[in-house]
Design a protein around this motif. Structure first.
Motif, PDB file in Angstrom:
ATOM      1  N   ARG A 229       0.818  -1.221   0.000  1.00 40.64           N
ATOM      2  CA  ARG A 229       0.000   0.000   0.000  1.00 40.64           C
ATOM      3  C   ARG A 229       0.853   1.273   0.000  1.00 40.64           C
ATOM      4  O   ARG A 229       0.362   2.354  -0.327  1.00 40.64           O
ATOM      5  CB  ARG A 229      -0.917  -0.024   1.220  1.00 40.64           C
ATOM      6  CG  ARG A 229      -1.904   1.122   1.331  1.00 40.64           C
ATOM      7  CD  ARG A 229      -2.920   1.098   0.217  1.00 40.64           C
ATOM      8  NE  ARG A 229      -3.972   2.084   0.447  1.00 40.64           N
ATOM      9  CZ  ARG A 229      -4.724   2.613  -0.506  1.00 40.64           C
ATOM     10  NH1 ARG A 229      -4.537   2.255  -1.762  1.00 40.64           N
ATOM     11  NH2 ARG A 229      -5.662   3.492  -0.230  1.00 40.64           N
ATOM     12  N   ALA A 230       2.140   1.158   0.293  1.00 42.14           N
ATOM     13  CA  ALA A 230       2.984   2.342   0.432  1.00 42.14           C
ATOM     14  C   ALA A 230       3.129   3.131  -0.869  1.00 42.14           C
ATOM     15  O   ALA A 230       3.339   4.339  -0.836  1.00 42.14           O
ATOM     16  CB  ALA A 230       4.368   1.943   0.941  1.00 42.14           C
ATOM     17  N   PHE A 231       2.995   2.467  -2.016  1.00 41.49           N
ATOM     18  CA  PHE A 231       3.153   3.201  -3.273  1.00 41.49           C
ATOM     19  C   PHE A 231       1.996   4.174  -3.502  1.00 41.49           C
ATOM     20  O   PHE A 231       2.127   5.140  -4.260  1.00 41.49           O
ATOM     21  CB  PHE A 231       3.284   2.248  -4.471  1.00 41.49           C
ATOM     22  CG  PHE A 231       1.982   1.768  -5.048  1.00 41.49           C
ATOM     23  CD1 PHE A 231       1.282   2.529  -5.982  1.00 41.49           C
ATOM     24  CD2 PHE A 231       1.449   0.545  -4.677  1.00 41.49           C
ATOM     25  CE1 PHE A 231       0.075   2.080  -6.518  1.00 41.49           C
ATOM     26  CE2 PHE A 231       0.252   0.090  -5.197  1.00 41.49           C
ATOM     27  CZ  PHE A 231      -0.445   0.871  -6.118  1.00 41.49           C
TER      28      PHE A 231
ATOM     29  N   GLN B 210       9.169   5.752  -4.224  1.00 43.15           N
ATOM     30  CA  GLN B 210      10.270   5.291  -5.072  1.00 43.15           C
ATOM     31  C   GLN B 210       9.827   4.243  -6.080  1.00 43.15           C
ATOM     32  O   GLN B 210      10.554   3.963  -7.022  1.00 43.15           O
ATOM     33  CB  GLN B 210      11.412   4.748  -4.215  1.00 43.15           C
ATOM     34  CG  GLN B 210      12.275   5.833  -3.605  1.00 43.15           C
ATOM     35  CD  GLN B 210      13.554   5.274  -3.016  1.00 43.15           C
ATOM     36  OE1 GLN B 210      13.547   4.672  -1.945  1.00 43.15           O
ATOM     37  NE2 GLN B 210      14.655   5.453  -3.710  1.00 43.15           N
ATOM     38  N   GLU B 211       8.647   3.678  -5.898  1.00 45.28           N
ATOM     39  CA  GLU B 211       8.134   2.739  -6.890  1.00 45.28           C
ATOM     40  C   GLU B 211       7.549   3.454  -8.099  1.00 45.28           C
ATOM     41  O   GLU B 211       7.462   2.884  -9.185  1.00 45.28           O
ATOM     42  CB  GLU B 211       7.071   1.829  -6.279  1.00 45.28           C
ATOM     43  CG  GLU B 211       6.466   0.879  -7.303  1.00 45.28           C
ATOM     44  CD  GLU B 211       5.755  -0.297  -6.687  1.00 45.28           C
ATOM     45  OE1 GLU B 211       4.927  -0.904  -7.377  1.00 45.28           O
ATOM     46  OE2 GLU B 211       6.052  -0.617  -5.520  1.00 45.28           O
ATOM     47  N   SER B 212       7.146   4.683  -7.926  1.00 44.01           N
ATOM     48  CA  SER B 212       6.479   5.412  -8.996  1.00 44.01           C
ATOM     49  C   SER B 212       7.489   5.887 -10.026  1.00 44.01           C
ATOM     50  O   SER B 212       8.421   6.625  -9.707  1.00 44.01           O
ATOM     51  CB  SER B 212       5.723   6.603  -8.421  1.00 44.01           C
ATOM     52  OG  SER B 212       5.063   7.311  -9.447  1.00 44.01           O
TER      53      SER B 212
ATOM     54  N   ALA C  30       7.206 -11.424  -3.870  1.00 39.81           N
ATOM     55  CA  ALA C  30       7.806 -11.280  -2.540  1.00 39.81           C
ATOM     56  C   ALA C  30       7.389  -9.964  -1.900  1.00 39.81           C
ATOM     57  O   ALA C  30       7.130  -9.902  -0.686  1.00 39.81           O
ATOM     58  CB  ALA C  30       9.326 -11.368  -2.637  1.00 39.81           C
ATOM     59  N   ARG C  31       7.322  -8.907  -2.708  1.00 40.29           N
ATOM     60  CA  ARG C  31       6.888  -7.621  -2.162  1.00 40.29           C
ATOM     61  C   ARG C  31       5.457  -7.707  -1.622  1.00 40.29           C
ATOM     62  O   ARG C  31       5.093  -7.015  -0.669  1.00 40.29           O
ATOM     63  CB  ARG C  31       6.993  -6.550  -3.243  1.00 40.29           C
ATOM     64  CG  ARG C  31       6.761  -5.114  -2.753  1.00 40.29           C
ATOM     65  CD  ARG C  31       5.291  -4.743  -2.693  1.00 40.29           C
ATOM     66  NE  ARG C  31       4.715  -4.705  -4.014  1.00 40.29           N
ATOM     67  CZ  ARG C  31       4.765  -3.640  -4.799  1.00 40.29           C
ATOM     68  NH1 ARG C  31       5.350  -2.551  -4.389  1.00 40.29           N
ATOM     69  NH2 ARG C  31       4.207  -3.681  -5.994  1.00 40.29           N
TER      70      ARG C  31
END
Length: 451
Positions: free
Chosen positions: A251-253, A261-263, A375-376
């Protein structure tokens, strides 16, 4: 009133210093409204910067509602919970050429194209000491990327489309421009991305284009064109960058202040420039309209620890009239109304590379990429071992990972599996119809077969 290509491309969008058009009563004889002289629109540093923001704003317009809906609603994760025919047609894969959302999306997309075209035409001629060469190149790279994104979306939605590459400022400019083939449309996307990558700086900006943004879209483009080696190459360049990583928990994205940092690329909103997508997902008890509901099968998969893992955070529930009601929670900022539109995420780059590697016979590497995404999400490694098993596992992972993003329908169309999975066996229906208004306005514009 909906606009046609001919009409939408030549009047001034004053706030963005870029050109678009208001509607008029006569489809065949449009009259320019608020037209800004071509030599006055973009002439210095200030107007160039404003025009660039305007181009992003035009892309934001079709990603605010219409494009995500066209990506998730024809798939099997979401159903429409209402009576509006334009949404029911999409949900039931029975589109007509006068569908309101189709017409709006097409119109908004060509407005975005024209915004980019105006800046691409104007920037080389600007001589302003307040606009140094590096910034001029960056702005030019950004709008080449944006034009590439729009034409890529047009191509995967409608097939080959008219390629408008110069500013449209009169009613005559947009007429008589025949449709290109899909290959030609994607060739133009590639040309724009190649130019963008050359002009853009390196960096970690996530709501404006940088080199990695162009590379990420190029990886997706090669995937759609079944060009597996370059898809792998460009996804690898993004994955290898220290500017990006898969974030945990899942949910952090999508948690404020966003731009995680995923964006790789997202479109930003604010309370004054609101994204009201949440309103379509939240139940009425929470102030929403509950137009889009996750179907029971999707709820079960997202809540299954062995399938959804931590992606169950895409769901939330509340009690209404004594019953537990589950709803989509990707867009959740009902008070702030600043949920972004997610366009390119690092998780997709891993799954692009996994699919490309599986197609190339690099099964061990493909499994590693798939497992990085799993895994994430707190899942165990995939049990897939053969190429066919792995490709199906990647497809299913994408279905869950991007459950409420503009992905699922286009995945099933590009893989040729929309018939098997969704029952849409008439392949003519795998493309959207050209809006009726545009066909009336331009006799040279050809409708997609089947409409």
């Amino acid at each position: 009133m909906k606009q046609t290509i001919t009409r939408l491309l030549f009047a001034s969008h004053l706030a963005a210093a870029s050109l678009s058009l208001t509607s008029c009563d006569n489809l065949l004889e449009p009259t320019p409204a608020q037209q800004l002289p071509a030599d006055k629109a973009i002439t210095d540093a200030g107007s160039a910067r404003a025009a660039a923001i305007g181009a992003y704003d035009q892309v934001q317009a079709y990603y605010r509602l219409n494009w995500p809906v066209l990506g998730f609603l024809p798939g099997e994760n979401v159903r429409f919970n209402g009576t509006l025919n334009q949404f029911l047609q999409i949900d039931q894969n029975q589109l007509s050429a006068d569908n309101v959302l189709i017409t709006e999306a097409w119109t908004q997309m060509y407005q975005a194209v024209n915004s980019a075209n105006n800046l691409i035409a104007a920037l080389p001629g600007i001589s302003d000491p307040l606009l140094p060469a590096a910034e001029k190149n960056q702005l030019l790279g950004e709008v080449h990327f944006l034009r590439a994104l729009v034409y890529f979306d047009l191509g995967r939605g409608w097939g080959g489309v008219p390629l408008v590459l110069t500013p449209t400022r009169t009613k005559e400019n947009g007429q008589g421009l025949r449709r290109s083939t899909l290959a030609q449309t994607y060739d133009q996307v590639l040309a724009d991305l190649t130019q963008a990558e050359t002009l853009l700086p390196d960096g970690a900006t996530r709501n404006r284009a940088v080199k990695a943004t162009a590379r990420a879209l190029r990886a997706r483009l090669h995937l759609y064109r079944q060009q597996w080696a370059p898809a792998e190459t460009y996804a690898t360049q993004v994955i290898a960058s220290s500017n990006y990583r898969l974030v945990t928990p899942y949910r952090a994205f999508s948690t404020a202040p966003f731009l995680s940092q995923e964006s790789v690329f997202e479109l930003s909103f604010s309370n004054s420039d609101a994204n009201t997508m949440w309103n379509n997902w939240f139940p009425s008890a929470l102030g929403g309209q509950f137009n889009f509901q996750p179907v029971p099968a999707a709820i079960a998969q997202l809540n299954d620890p062995a399938v959804g893992g931590t992606r169950s955070a895409l769901l939330a529930s509340t009690v209404i009239a004594g019953a537990n009601v589950t709803y989509g929670n990707l867009y959740s900022r009902s008070a702030q109304r600043d949920d972004p539109s997610y366009v390119l995420r690092l998780a997709e780059q891993y799954l692009i590379r996994a699919e490309a590697r599986a197609r190339l016979g690099k099964l061990t590497d493909a499994i590693a990429d798939l497992n990085a995404v799993r895994a994430r999400a707190g899942l165990s490694p995939t049990a897939a071992t053969t190429a066919d098993q792995l490709l199906l596992a990647i497809e299913n992972e994408r279905k869950i990972e991007f459950a409420f993003e503009s992905d699922r329908w286009f995945d099933l169309v590009r893989s040729g599996r929309a018939g098997e999975v969704l029952g849409v066996t008439d392949q003519r229906r795998w493309l959207f119809p050209i809006p009726f208004n545009d066909l009336v306005a331009d006799r040279d514009l050809e409708q997609n077969p089947g409409y």
